[in-house]
Design an enzyme around this catalytic site. Structure first.
Site, PDB file in Angstrom:
ATOM      1  N   GLY A  74     -61.625 -64.591  77.786  1.00 27.17           N
ATOM      2  CA  GLY A  74     -60.930 -63.358  77.424  1.00 27.17           C
ATOM      3  C   GLY A  74     -61.195 -63.022  75.956  1.00 27.17           C
ATOM      4  O   GLY A  74     -61.864 -63.775  75.247  1.00 27.17           O
ATOM      5  N   GLN A  76     -59.224 -63.125  73.437  1.00 22.82           N
ATOM      6  CA  GLN A  76     -58.687 -64.159  72.545  1.00 22.82           C
ATOM      7  C   GLN A  76     -58.987 -65.563  73.068  1.00 22.82           C
ATOM      8  O   GLN A  76     -58.179 -66.482  72.919  1.00 22.82           O
ATOM      9  CB  GLN A  76     -57.178 -63.966  72.349  1.00 22.82           C
ATOM     10  CG  GLN A  76     -56.824 -62.832  71.400  1.00 22.82           C
ATOM     11  CD  GLN A  76     -57.407 -63.058  70.001  1.00 22.82           C
ATOM     12  OE1 GLN A  76     -57.515 -64.167  69.520  1.00 22.82           O
ATOM     13  NE2 GLN A  76     -57.781 -61.964  69.357  1.00 22.82           N
ATOM     14  N   SER A  77     -60.130 -65.739  73.702  1.00 22.30           N
ATOM     15  CA  SER A  77     -60.470 -67.046  74.273  1.00 22.30           C
ATOM     16  C   SER A  77     -60.590 -68.132  73.195  1.00 22.30           C
ATOM     17  O   SER A  77     -61.407 -68.027  72.274  1.00 22.30           O
ATOM     18  CB  SER A  77     -61.798 -66.934  75.018  1.00 22.30           C
ATOM     19  OG  SER A  77     -62.260 -68.223  75.386  1.00 22.30           O
ATOM     20  N   ASN A  78     -59.768 -69.173  73.339  1.00 25.71           N
ATOM     21  CA  ASN A  78     -59.888 -70.333  72.445  1.00 25.71           C
ATOM     22  C   ASN A  78     -61.180 -71.084  72.744  1.00 25.71           C
ATOM     23  O   ASN A  78     -61.807 -71.644  71.856  1.00 25.71           O
ATOM     24  CB  ASN A  78     -58.721 -71.297  72.653  1.00 25.71           C
ATOM     25  CG  ASN A  78     -57.397 -70.660  72.300  1.00 25.71           C
ATOM     26  OD1 ASN A  78     -57.229 -70.126  71.209  1.00 25.71           O
ATOM     27  ND2 ASN A  78     -56.445 -70.702  73.226  1.00 25.71           N
ATOM     28  N   ALA A  80     -64.061 -69.842  73.942  1.00 21.98           N
ATOM     29  CA  ALA A  80     -65.233 -69.143  73.403  1.00 21.98           C
ATOM     30  C   ALA A  80     -65.331 -69.378  71.890  1.00 21.98           C
ATOM     31  O   ALA A  80     -66.416 -69.662  71.365  1.00 21.98           O
ATOM     32  CB  ALA A  80     -65.154 -67.650  73.724  1.00 21.98           C
TER      33      ALA A  80
END
Ligand code: PLP
Length: 335
Positions: A74, A76-78, A80
């Protein structure tokens, strides 16, 4: 401990992470002793649970000669963000498929993705659901351009990534000895299932007595039971681990606390976040750890756990997604 060989691993995380007792929260709830495993302290820009998985995934990428790492998540992907930063620490490039529309302002995890100059492609939820094809197509394009792409699946949740939490379970077993505590329950949030699968495998291999309990932040209980089961099967097949795969009904997952949707938080949930911050000086994140804590507190109040028991809450990180939520956060009164 049974005999097995660890796959290649790069030491990217600061381990072991400490375990601390949450004295004031435990007292406030007048229930079991709550301890926290500070996996929010695994690193700074790479903080959280994903870096444990990336120690194995990026070792595999290196071994296979990868020079650009592809992954997804997403906005706000942690995962990624941790992948993009860790790739740079190894001198690799990253390419992120992010679900959603590019926001006007890069905040939180996205700001960090930008700072480490990750290449980002914005995709629709529909494209995201077909991400396997998309990965294959983008990999082909990179290969045609002379690059050596390495794909990491959503959340790093496959048999290679799960090793991160096999090792974490062993770390916990060691810390139980040092602290003289036996944890009855080991609790964490579940988003893509790799942490849960790794903990389950690690529990069996390290002979942890406690039960693993996962709080789903998306999908549902059946999904995570199946997903964890299939990662466990992949682990046993690929690495020849002497594991018995538990039947789905023996894998403890609750989906009662996922709230109003992935990445969203109700004011009631945010009050829990502020309460824990104000009582303990520990910052949870709205998308994962706070949902798990909100659920854990509700279950404690319902009397699910023995008052004399010990619970280990794994703080899986996520601090950067606090910042894009600042306005909602300050509307929730502290308790
Ligand atoms: C990804 C993530 C989780 C969930 O872990 P999975 O292995 O994907 O189930 C929990 N907490 C945080 C902060 C995360 O970023």
């Amino acid at each position: 401990m049974p005999d097995f060989e660890l796959p290649p691993r790069l030491p990217l995380a600061r381990l072991p992470t400490p375990i601390e007792r949450l004295d004031r929260l435990s007292e406030h709830l007048a229930g079991p002793s709550i301890y926290v495993k500070r996996d929010d302290l695994t690193e700074c820009a790479c903080s959280g649970n994903k870096i444990r998985k990336l120690e194995f995934l990026l070792a595999d990428a290196r071994e296979k000669g990868g020079d650009i790492v592809l992954t997804c998540g997403g906005i706000q992907s942690n995962h990624a963000r941790a992948t993009a930063v860790a790739a740079r620490r190894l001198g690799l490039d990253s390419f992120l498929l992010l679900r959603g529309e590019e926001p006007a302002e890069a905040d939180g995890n996205l700001l960090i993705d930008r700072l480490v100059d990750a290449e980002i492609e914005w995709i629709t939820p529909d494209q995201y659901s077909r991400r396997t094809e998309l990965f294959a197509d983008r990999s082909r394009r990179f290969r045609e351009a002379g690059r050596r792409p390495y794909v990491i699946v959503e959340g790093g949740s496959d048999a290679v990534g799960a090793w991160g939490y096999v090792l974490a379970a062993m770390e916990i077993r060691e810390q139980e000895r040092e602290l003289g505590v036996r944890f009855d329950w080991i609790v964490s949030a579940a988003g893509s299932g790799g942490t849960l699968a790794g903990l389950l495998a690690g529990k069996a291999l390290a002979e942890l007595a406690g039960e693993i309990l996962a709080f789903a932040v998306c999908d549902d209980t059946g999904y995570f039971q199946t997903r964890a089961g299939s990662i466990l099967r992949e682990l046993t097949d690929r690495f020849r681990l002497p594991l018995e795969i538990p039947p789905a009904s023996d894998i403890h997952v609750t989906d009662e606390y996922k709230g109003i949707g992935y990445g969203l938080a109700t004011q009631e949930e945010l009050e829990t976040l502020r309460m824990v911050a104000a009582l303990e000086g520990i910052l949870l994140d709205p998308a994962y750890t706070n949902k798990a804590m909100h659920g854990l507190i509700a279950e404690i109040r319902r009397g699910r756990f023995l008052r004399t028991g010990n619970i280990l809450f794994i703080h899986t990180g996520g601090i950067f997604s606090l910042f894009p939520m600042k306005e909602n956060l300050l509307r929730a009164p502290p308790r």
